[in-house]
Design an enzyme around this catalytic site. Structure first.
Site, PDB file in Angstrom:
ATOM      1  N   SER A  10       0.835  -1.196   0.000  1.00 43.41           N
ATOM      2  CA  SER A  10       0.000   0.000   0.000  1.00 43.41           C
ATOM      3  C   SER A  10       0.866   1.240   0.000  1.00 43.41           C
ATOM      4  CB  SER A  10      -0.896   0.027   1.237  1.00 43.41           C
ATOM      5  OG  SER A  10      -1.708  -1.113   1.256  1.00 43.41           O
ATOM      6  N   GLN A  39      -2.622  19.154  -2.170  1.00 44.20           N
ATOM      7  CA  GLN A  39      -1.320  19.633  -1.707  1.00 44.20           C
ATOM      8  C   GLN A  39      -0.199  19.353  -2.703  1.00 44.20           C
ATOM      9  OE1 GLN A  39       0.859  17.842   1.915  1.00 44.20           O
ATOM     10  NE2 GLN A  39       0.512  19.972   2.467  1.00 44.20           N
ATOM     11  N   SER A  87       5.467   4.309   1.212  1.00 46.82           N
ATOM     12  CA  SER A  87       6.376   5.315   0.649  1.00 46.82           C
ATOM     13  C   SER A  87       6.654   6.481   1.577  1.00 46.82           C
ATOM     14  CB  SER A  87       5.792   5.900  -0.638  1.00 46.82           C
ATOM     15  OG  SER A  87       5.453   4.890  -1.526  1.00 46.82           O
ATOM     16  N   ARG A  96       3.922  23.693   3.364  1.00 45.29           N
ATOM     17  CA  ARG A  96       4.130  23.255   1.988  1.00 45.29           C
ATOM     18  C   ARG A  96       3.435  24.148   0.970  1.00 45.29           C
ATOM     19  NH1 ARG A  96       3.467  16.803   3.208  1.00 45.29           N
ATOM     20  NH2 ARG A  96       5.477  16.627   4.256  1.00 45.29           N
ATOM     21  N   GLU A 137       8.048   8.951   4.101  1.00 41.65           N
ATOM     22  CA  GLU A 137       9.455   8.972   4.482  1.00 41.65           C
ATOM     23  C   GLU A 137       9.679   9.658   5.823  1.00 41.65           C
ATOM     24  OE1 GLU A 137      11.573  10.688   1.166  1.00 41.65           O
ATOM     25  OE2 GLU A 137      10.426   9.527  -0.273  1.00 41.65           O
ATOM     26  N   GLY A 138       9.246  10.918   5.907  1.00 40.15           N
ATOM     27  CA  GLY A 138       9.716  11.800   6.972  1.00 40.15           C
ATOM     28  C   GLY A 138       9.373  11.444   8.392  1.00 40.15           C
ATOM     29  N   PHE A 187       9.796  19.550  11.712  1.00 40.18           N
ATOM     30  CA  PHE A 187       9.082  19.371  10.449  1.00 40.18           C
ATOM     31  C   PHE A 187       8.414  20.671  10.054  1.00 40.18           C
ATOM     32  CE2 PHE A 187       7.432  16.041   7.536  1.00 40.18           C
ATOM     33  CZ  PHE A 187       8.532  15.221   7.566  1.00 40.18           C
ATOM     34  N   HIS A 204       3.777  19.241  -2.887  1.00 35.43           N
ATOM     35  CA  HIS A 204       4.963  19.178  -2.035  1.00 35.43           C
ATOM     36  C   HIS A 204       6.072  19.916  -2.774  1.00 35.43           C
ATOM     37  CE1 HIS A 204       8.275  17.633   0.326  1.00 35.43           C
ATOM     38  NE2 HIS A 204       7.445  17.032   1.147  1.00 35.43           N
ATOM     39  N   GLU A 257      10.520  16.190   3.433  1.00 32.60           N
ATOM     40  CA  GLU A 257      10.667  17.436   4.155  1.00 32.60           C
ATOM     41  C   GLU A 257      11.734  17.314   5.244  1.00 32.60           C
ATOM     42  OE1 GLU A 257       7.048  19.711   4.449  1.00 32.60           O
ATOM     43  OE2 GLU A 257       7.172  19.438   6.606  1.00 32.60           O
ATOM     44  N   HIS A 278       0.985  15.839  -4.092  1.00 26.76           N
ATOM     45  CA  HIS A 278       1.429  14.948  -3.035  1.00 26.76           C
ATOM     46  C   HIS A 278       0.306  14.377  -2.192  1.00 26.76           C
ATOM     47  CE1 HIS A 278       4.121  13.299  -0.097  1.00 26.76           C
ATOM     48  NE2 HIS A 278       3.696  14.082   0.873  1.00 26.76           N
ATOM     49  N   THR A 314       1.138   3.747   1.877  1.00 23.42           N
ATOM     50  CA  THR A 314       1.728   4.182   3.145  1.00 23.42           C
ATOM     51  C   THR A 314       3.213   3.821   3.194  1.00 23.42           C
ATOM     52  OG1 THR A 314      -0.388   3.940   4.293  1.00 23.42           O
ATOM     53  CG2 THR A 314       1.578   3.888   5.656  1.00 23.42           C
ATOM     54  N   ARG A 337      -2.344  20.459   4.683  1.00 23.73           N
ATOM     55  CA  ARG A 337      -1.901  19.532   5.711  1.00 23.73           C
ATOM     56  C   ARG A 337      -0.466  19.839   6.104  1.00 23.73           C
ATOM     57  NH1 ARG A 337       1.135  14.377   5.723  1.00 23.73           N
ATOM     58  NH2 ARG A 337       1.488  14.677   3.501  1.00 23.73           N
ATOM     59  N   LEU A 385       9.547  11.685  -4.110  1.00 27.17           N
ATOM     60  CA  LEU A 385       9.593  12.682  -3.054  1.00 27.17           C
ATOM     61  C   LEU A 385      10.959  12.719  -2.378  1.00 27.17           C
ATOM     62  CD1 LEU A 385       7.806  14.555  -1.130  1.00 27.17           C
ATOM     63  CD2 LEU A 385       7.901  12.605   0.394  1.00 27.17           C
TER      64      LEU A 385
HETATM   65  C1  LIG Z   1       5.944   9.867  -1.005  1.00 30.73           C
HETATM   66  C2  LIG Z   1       5.071  10.177   0.172  1.00 30.73           C
HETATM   67  C3  LIG Z   1       5.636  10.487   1.395  1.00 30.73           C
HETATM   68  C4  LIG Z   1       4.839  10.751   2.500  1.00 30.73           C
HETATM   69  N1  LIG Z   1       5.435  11.047   3.680  1.00 30.73           N
HETATM   70  C5  LIG Z   1       4.661  11.285   4.762  1.00 30.73           C
HETATM   71  C6  LIG Z   1       5.243  11.556   6.012  1.00 30.73           C
HETATM   72  O1  LIG Z   1       6.449  11.594   6.155  1.00 30.73           O
HETATM   73  N2  LIG Z   1       4.450  11.765   7.064  1.00 30.73           N
HETATM   74  C7  LIG Z   1       3.085  11.706   6.953  1.00 30.73           C
HETATM   75  O2  LIG Z   1       2.410  11.878   7.964  1.00 30.73           O
HETATM   76  N3  LIG Z   1       2.505  11.441   5.768  1.00 30.73           N
HETATM   77  C8  LIG Z   1       3.253  11.234   4.672  1.00 30.73           C
HETATM   78  N4  LIG Z   1       2.654  10.986   3.471  1.00 30.73           N
HETATM   79  C9  LIG Z   1       1.217  10.851   3.394  1.00 30.73           C
HETATM   80  C10 LIG Z   1       0.792   9.490   3.898  1.00 30.73           C
HETATM   81  O3  LIG Z   1       1.754   8.533   3.576  1.00 30.73           O
HETATM   82  C11 LIG Z   1      -0.505   9.012   3.304  1.00 30.73           C
HETATM   83  O4  LIG Z   1      -1.447  10.002   3.374  1.00 30.73           O
HETATM   84  C12 LIG Z   1      -1.014   7.804   4.049  1.00 30.73           C
HETATM   85  O5  LIG Z   1      -0.052   6.810   4.048  1.00 30.73           O
HETATM   86  C13 LIG Z   1      -2.281   7.282   3.464  1.00 30.73           C
HETATM   87  O6  LIG Z   1      -2.592   6.041   4.066  1.00 30.73           O
HETATM   88  P1  LIG Z   1      -3.954   5.318   3.795  1.00 30.73           P
HETATM   89  O7  LIG Z   1      -4.000   4.160   4.696  1.00 30.73           O
HETATM   90  O8  LIG Z   1      -5.031   6.296   3.874  1.00 30.73           O
HETATM   91  O9  LIG Z   1      -3.889   4.858   2.287  1.00 30.73           O
HETATM   92  P2  LIG Z   1      -2.883   3.921   1.469  1.00 30.73           P
HETATM   93  O10 LIG Z   1      -1.691   3.545   2.234  1.00 30.73           O
HETATM   94  O11 LIG Z   1      -2.709   4.589   0.168  1.00 30.73           O
HETATM   95  O12 LIG Z   1      -3.697   2.607   1.293  1.00 30.73           O
HETATM   96  C14 LIG Z   1      -4.776   2.497   0.416  1.00 30.73           C
HETATM   97  C15 LIG Z   1      -5.254   1.083   0.423  1.00 30.73           C
HETATM   98  O13 LIG Z   1      -6.491   0.985  -0.238  1.00 30.73           O
HETATM   99  C16 LIG Z   1      -6.480  -0.065  -1.139  1.00 30.73           C
HETATM  100  N5  LIG Z   1      -7.408   0.244  -2.225  1.00 30.73           N
HETATM  101  C17 LIG Z   1      -7.521   1.391  -2.913  1.00 30.73           C
HETATM  102  N6  LIG Z   1      -8.498   1.300  -3.822  1.00 30.73           N
HETATM  103  C18 LIG Z   1      -9.037   0.062  -3.696  1.00 30.73           C
HETATM  104  C19 LIG Z   1     -10.077  -0.645  -4.362  1.00 30.73           C
HETATM  105  N7  LIG Z   1     -10.791  -0.089  -5.343  1.00 30.73           N
HETATM  106  N8  LIG Z   1     -10.323  -1.909  -3.978  1.00 30.73           N
HETATM  107  C20 LIG Z   1      -9.616  -2.498  -2.985  1.00 30.73           C
HETATM  108  N9  LIG Z   1      -8.636  -1.874  -2.336  1.00 30.73           N
HETATM  109  C21 LIG Z   1      -8.351  -0.601  -2.688  1.00 30.73           C
HETATM  110  C22 LIG Z   1      -5.059  -0.169  -1.571  1.00 30.73           C
HETATM  111  O14 LIG Z   1      -4.778  -1.469  -2.016  1.00 30.73           O
HETATM  112  C23 LIG Z   1      -4.336   0.136  -0.283  1.00 30.73           C
HETATM  113  O15 LIG Z   1      -4.206  -1.027   0.497  1.00 30.73           O
HETATM  114  C24 LIG Z   1       3.437  10.725   2.360  1.00 30.73           C
HETATM  115  C25 LIG Z   1       2.871  10.450   1.137  1.00 30.73           C
HETATM  116  C26 LIG Z   1       3.668  10.208   0.036  1.00 30.73           C
HETATM  117  C27 LIG Z   1       3.033   9.998  -1.278  1.00 30.73           C
END
Ligand SMILES: Cc1cc2nc3c(=O)[nH]c(=O)nc-3n(C[C@H](O)[C@H](O)[C@H](O)COP(=O)(O)OP(=O)(O)OC[C@H]3O[C@@H](n4cnc5c(N)ncnc54)[C@H](O)[C@@H]3O)c2cc1C
Ligand code: SF4
Ligand code: F3S
Ligand code: FES
Lengths: 131, 247, 580, 116
Positions: free
Chosen positions: C43, C230, C47, C285, C49-50, C116, C232, C245, C353, C45, C388, C242
């Site tokens: 998933s 947002q 990716s 940001r 990093e910070g 941060f 970045h 930060e 981002h 998440t 954010r 990315l």
């Molecule tokens: C490069 C990068 C760096 C980041 N760094 C930070 C940081 O340092 N600190 C911070 O606080 N935040 C950071 N963020 C933001 C943060 O990582 C994300 O907002 C957060 O991880 C989102 O988690 P989530 O569980 O909501 O979704 P995700 O981890 O994106 O999970 C989504 C899930 O939904 C599933 N899914 C989606 N659509 C379907 C479907 N149609 N059917 C079945 N399953 C589906 C996927 O398979 C996956 O398992 C970063 C984001 C990025 C892109």
């Protein structure tokens, strides 16, 4: 929960799979070094036996060991045993974590220590035999 | 630099093929283009029927493992220019059943993973209110390397023992078990011992070492297994010498 | 075919796994399932990093974290949600510590924190610069220990089944076999993450196609604050990878083509050799990304084949610090950009981002539909407001994943209900629709990728860092046109086995819905706030727009925008001040 | 499944001790007695060799080296047959042959070294 389709394809494994990659071949050669280690034990026991049987028997052994096929065999064996040494010492630090006053000794130093011990022991053996 | 390169891609469509066939595509050869970029180019512009997995394209999600010119690699972290002038042969990871084209079935690993209990096991859980379990940076370093595994399966693909003995628990799962065994917060080593030191566990590994050579994250599963062999063997000797003491 | 689980969680990322564990812990008698289109540990998440923010230091306080969040969000945050968030974040991160997360430590063994962007105190917990990776794997591995959590790995949800304002489950495709199944449930939690792929240049993974937002929207739930996207400030120019930060928090500088720390020209403070909180490179940001555009307009950026860039300078940090605190940054730069940040400048540019908006929920994670919950990036509980703060998102996934899980568990135990026949009919319709999509041949032979690319450029041009009424209206028209073309998109692949082209088609459909709602909300909000900068309305307008935009789908398929007041508890709207 | 009684840990210990012993000692011994002496580069007197051999420390060391080296061989050879030639299905006879060989060799070594 993913049910396999039952239609997935499995690649057959070649009998001599280790010919397919250089690294695999090297691995099999490394494993084969054990055969030469075993040969060495046989050779050593023959030597011990010869020495135990008295001077003439030892002389016969030395003669036999000078025959070309035995020499060639021993040369090959030595090459394999050296392969064993290099690979064995190279891998040793992966299995052991040595700590000195709480700090982990870096792998290259462990390898170096092995070679040092090896040189030392070899020197002692040579000295005992040739003294 | 030529401006195109040939990708020879293994295709397997279970409905029509009984075994994979190779298909060639011409893709642009550009700086910074990973093998994965070549494949998405094919999918977007040339042939929508090609199937493969990818997601993060930054070498961290572990989905895009493939065999490129015979070597197991992450296709998002392997660059086309390194193979110029080509052709580049792209196949699914070896040692796994192929579901479709470059997509392999990793259910075997997913089933084995829980058997080594890759989570913190403790006799007593102290409540969160009492704050963190202390762990010094040195204690963290003890297991950090083994915590870097992205489950990309390159190590399984490189390991001949896994090819020959599908029951082998395999490099990544054992490394993950070691990740927890060596964590100062964990008390589950004894529980993991049985599975790990079964014939399908560490003893099946003959230290080919290719798993560590293939690992893109420097996990060194071969080292983890080797270290554990030493631990398990010493444990056995201890048990033999002092059969009554429990640990 | 149909299977029943008490609670179905869509998504196996940080929010989804946390929610599933919460259900299992709240009521072990409940059967909970996690459906994810990729194996959970893949998933997005993974990716991140910070780091993850939560108050832990002695000199810090919950109020300060709340204030930084509210002001960072340009007062569009619901302050009750923010207060709940900052209060529970430390506990969640500690719990993760107990589950084994390898947080970086101080020499005495306690948790280490780093600075941060936009935060007045050091409060960001980190696991080197692979925080999301460690967080996700810790959650995933911990979830393995709950044998009652059933997983549907690589299943793609295509529809949420709703009848009479209540959710009853989902329809999903098993990727490996193409099998379509109806999975019914007493409660559904949507945790599908963000929608960065709606834009051409993004840090987001291929899977971030806004599925959950569109699924909920189609099911009748409201989306909130969709105009807030947002950017970045620091992504690698070709890949969009990315550069966290944390690189700036550890002391990195942003330089324009003359080697000048240009942020000082944009009311972000004065340059100092060492990083100062809420100052210069540690500003929020939105402001940093906007400053980049101004620099570009002044001709002070550097041209590259992949667009204009500025430089991130980490050289003065030295190899030792970089290897200890930013090893992944070094790895990414050398792999993907062929440079070593220890000796060279890193070219960077703003990159899409994060999605502040999402499915409208209350602070328990409940949406406007009974039995439907949402958490994580897909949701909008409104702690992020108009912008954010970095490192608030991971703890948001945990805090609100937990909350949604608990609420759903209670709901599912209390309201068990037979599935109405209307829902069964709806499920059969969906199965039929999917079968038709698979057989779809189109006369026009529109390529999916072409429509997708055009949609992405449309979004970039129409609703980028700066937008105005004209650009948005144009984008709206273009999307309308693309919608027509989409009806004629062809698919070459008619196989059932792991058909990624079919998935790409369905994802594109979802993305079009998300894109339209972003444009619609942005067009209506005639002010500039946080990440939403209208050049034709450059001021914040609290009179008219201290309110969340809500968009809901009407019977004719088009969205209707309305407004909902922002909840203010303790921090009345004020000026956003950085570097002063 | 009762893994506790599995002999693998002990066999592995023997294997690795043997590997270490062989790595440290075999090259020099093989070089001296297999190459240098047959080629007449050196010619230690029979009396000297006999005296060294009759020292009980030498005999102990040689016995240890022989036995461990043989177990090293047995273990590696067994797995080479399993994997290299895919003969795992004959696992039991192969194991019997290998370790049996090592045991027999060790007994012979012991007998020889005791009776000279
Ligand atoms: C490069 C990068 C760096 C980041 N760094 C930070 C940081 O340092 N600190 C911070 O606080 N935040 C950071 N963020 C933001 C943060 O990582 C994300 O907002 C957060 O991880 C989102 O988690 P989530 O569980 O909501 O979704 P995700 O981890 O994106 O999970 C989504 C899930 O939904 C599933 N899914 C989606 N659509 C379907 C479907 N149609 N059917 C079945 N399953 C589906 C996927 O398979 C996956 O398992 C970063 C984001 C990025 C892109
Ligand atoms: S150990 Fe390395 S190669 Fe194996 S799965 Fe983990 S990251 Fe991949
Ligand atoms: S390649 Fe295989 S045999 Fe062992 S050392 Fe690695 S697991
Ligand atoms: S796409 Fe994620 S590791 Fe390659």
């Amino acid at each position: 929960m993913t049910a396999s389709t039952g239609r997935s394809y499995r690649r057959p494994i070649a009998l001599f799979w280790w010919l397919s990659r250089r690294s695999y071949l090297l691995f099999v050669l490394r494993e084969l070094s054990a055969v030469f280690v075993a040969w060495f034990v046989v050779y050593l026991l023959l030597l011990v036996n010869a020495i135990g049987d008295g001077a003439p028997s030892y002389a016969r052994f030395v003669d036999w060991s000078g025959s070309s096929w035995v020499l060639v065999l021993n040369l090959i064996a030595l090459a394999f045993v050296l392969l064993h040494v290099v690979t064995w010492f190279g891998l040793a630090p992966r299995a052991m974590v040595v700590r000195l006053r709480g700090h982990r000794i870096p792998p290259p130093q462990i390898v170096a220590a092995h070679y040092l011990a090896w040189l030392l022991l070899s020197a002692i053996v040579a000295w005992v035999v040739l003294r | 630099m030529a401006d195109e390169i040939t990708l020879e891609v293994a295709r397997y469509r279970p409905e029509v093929d009984s075994s994979p066939v190779m298909q060639s595509y011409q893709v642009p050869l550009r700086e910074h283009w990973a093998v994965l970029d070549g494949l998405t180019y094919i999918k977007d512009q040339l042939d929508g029927t090609l199937s493969f997995r990818w997601s993060c394209r930054m070498g961290i999600c572990g989905s895009c493992g493939m065999t490129v010119n015979g070597e197991p690699v992450l296709s998002c972290a392997t660059f086309l220019t390194d193979y110029a002038p080509g052709p580049v042969r792209v196949e699914p990871l070896h040692n796994f059943p192929v579901i479709r084209d470059l997509v392999i079935d990793i259910e075997d690993f997913m089933a084995k993973l829980p058997t080594v209990k890759p989570w913190i096991v403790r006799d007593v859980q102290s409540p969160v209110e009492q704050g963190e379990y202390l762990q010094t940076p040195e204690e963290l370093e003890e297991y950090q390397q083994y915590s870097m595994c992205i489950n990309c399966m390159l190590c399984y693909s490189a390991c001949p023992v896994y090819a020959l003995e599908p029951e082998f628990i395999g490099p990544a799962a054992i490394a993950l078990a070691q990740r927890y065994n060596l964590d100062s917060r964990d008390e589950g080593a004894a529980e993991r011992l049985e599975v790990l030191s079964s014939p399908e566990g560490i003893w099946a590994c003959t230290f080919v070492g290719e798993c560590s050579a293939a690992c893109p994250k420097g996990v060194d599963p071969a080292g983890a297994i080797q270290r554990y062999k030493l631990t398990a063997a010493t444990q056995t000797v201890k048990n033999l010498l002092m059969p009554r003491s429990k640990r | 075919m149909s299977t029943f689980h008490d609670v179905v969680v869509i998504g196996g990322g940080g929010a989804g796994l946390r929610a599933a564990i919460a259900v299992a812990e709240t009521n072990p008698a409940l059967r909970v399932a996690v459906i994810s289109k990729v194996y959970p540990m893949r998933s997005h998440t993974v990716s991140a990093e910070g780091g993850a923010a939560a108050v832990s230091a002695a000199d810090d306080s919950l109020d300060e974290h709340a204030y930084d969040t509210v002001s960072g969000g340009d007062w569009l945050c619901d302050q009750d949600a923010v207060e709940a968030f900052v209060a529970e974040a430390p506990r969640e991160l500690l719990r993760l510590e107990h589950w084994g997360c390898p947080w970086s430590r101080q020499p005495d063994g306690r948790i280490a924190v780093r600075a941060f962007g936009g935060m007045k105190k050091k409060r960001t917990w980190f696991a080197a610069d692979r925080t999301g990776f460690h967080l996700l794997h810790t959650l995933f591995q911990t979830a393995l220990s709950y044998s009652d959590i059933v997983r549907y790995d690589e299943w793609y949800v295509t529809k949420i089944l709703v009848d009479d304002g209540r959710a009853y489950g989902v329809v999903a495709i098993e990727l490996a076999t193409g099998r379509i199944e109806t999975i019914t449930a007493s409660a559904v939690i949507v945790c599908t993450g963000g929608c960065g792929r709606v834009f051409p240049f993004t840090t987001n993974a291929n899977i971030k196609t806004g599925d959950g937002m569109a699924l909920a929207y189609r099911a009748g739930a409201a989306l909130k604050d969709m105009e807030f996207v947002q950017y970045h400030p620091t992504g690698l120019p070709f890949t969009g990878i990315l550069i966290t930060e944390a690189a700036r928090a550890e002391g990195g500088w942003l330089l324009n083509k003359d080697g000048y720390r240009y942020l000082q020209d944009y009311d972000l403070g004065t340059p100092t050799p060492d990083p100062v909180l809420r100052n210069m490179e540690l500003g929020p940001r939105d402001r940093l990304s906007q400053a980049f555009v101004h620099e570009f307009e002044k001709g002070r950026t550097i041209d590259t084949p992949y667009g204009p860039v500025v430089n991130l300078d980490l050289r003065h940090l030295g190899a030792k610090l970089i290897d200890a605190k930013l090893p992944f940054v070094r790895e990414l730069c050398s792999k993907y950009q062929n440079i070593d940040p220890v000796t060279s400048l890193v070219p960077v540019r703003p990159v899409v981002h994060y999605m502040m908006g999402g499915i409208h929920t209350d602070i328990r994670g409940a949406t406007s539909l009974d039995g439907l919950y949402a958490a994580g990036e897909v949701a909008c509980v409104s702690i992020n407001g108009a912008n954010r703060l970095g490192s608030n998102s991971l703890p948001e996934c945990l805090v609100f994943g937990n909350r949604a899980g608990r609420a759903a568990a209670v709901f599912a135990a209390r309201y068990r209900q037979a599935v109405p026949s209307a829902v069964q009919a709806m499920a059969r319709d969906e199965e039929r629709r999917l079968a038709e999509e698979l057989a779809r041949h189109a006369e026009g032979h529109e390529r999916i990728a072409d429509i997708r690319t055009e949609m992405q450029t449309t979004m970039e041009n129409g609703a980028g860092i700066f937008r105005d009424g004209d650009s948005l209206t144009k984008a709206s028209d273009q999307l309308h046109e693309l919608r027509m073309r989409f009806a004629h998109a062809a698919i070459d692949d008619h196989s059932k086995d792991f058909n990624t082209e079919l998935i790409a088609l369905l994802e594109l459909g979802f993305m079009m819905d998300v894109a339209e709602s972003i444009i619609a909300c942005a067009l209506q909000r005639e002010e500039s706030r946080g990440a939403h900068q209208r050049t034709d309305f450059p001021r914040r307008d609290d009179e008219r727009f201290l309110a969340h935009s809500l968009i809901q789908r009407g019977a004719d398929g088009t969205g209707r925008v309305s407004y909902l007041p922002v909840t203010i508890t303790r921090w009345p709207p004020g000026e956003r001040i950085y570097g002063r | 499944m009762n893994h506790r009684r599995s002999p693998e840990p002990l066999l592995w210990l023997l294997f690795s001790s043997g590997g270490m012993a062989a790595a440290l000692m075999v090259p020099i011994l093989l070089f001296l007695f297999g190459i240098a002496i047959p080629l007449d580069w050196f010619d230690p007197s029979y009396d000297h060799l006999s005296a060294v051999l009759h020292n009980w420390i030498t005999r102990l060391i040689l016995f240890g080296l022989s036995a461990l080296a043989l177990f090293h061989w047995a273990h590696r050879f067994r797995y080479t047959l399993y994997d290299g030639l895919q003969l795992k299905r004959y696992g039991t006879p192969i194991a019997a042959l290998c370790y049996g060989g090592a045991v027999a060799g060790s007994v012979i070594a012991a007998a020889l070294l005791l009776t000279i």
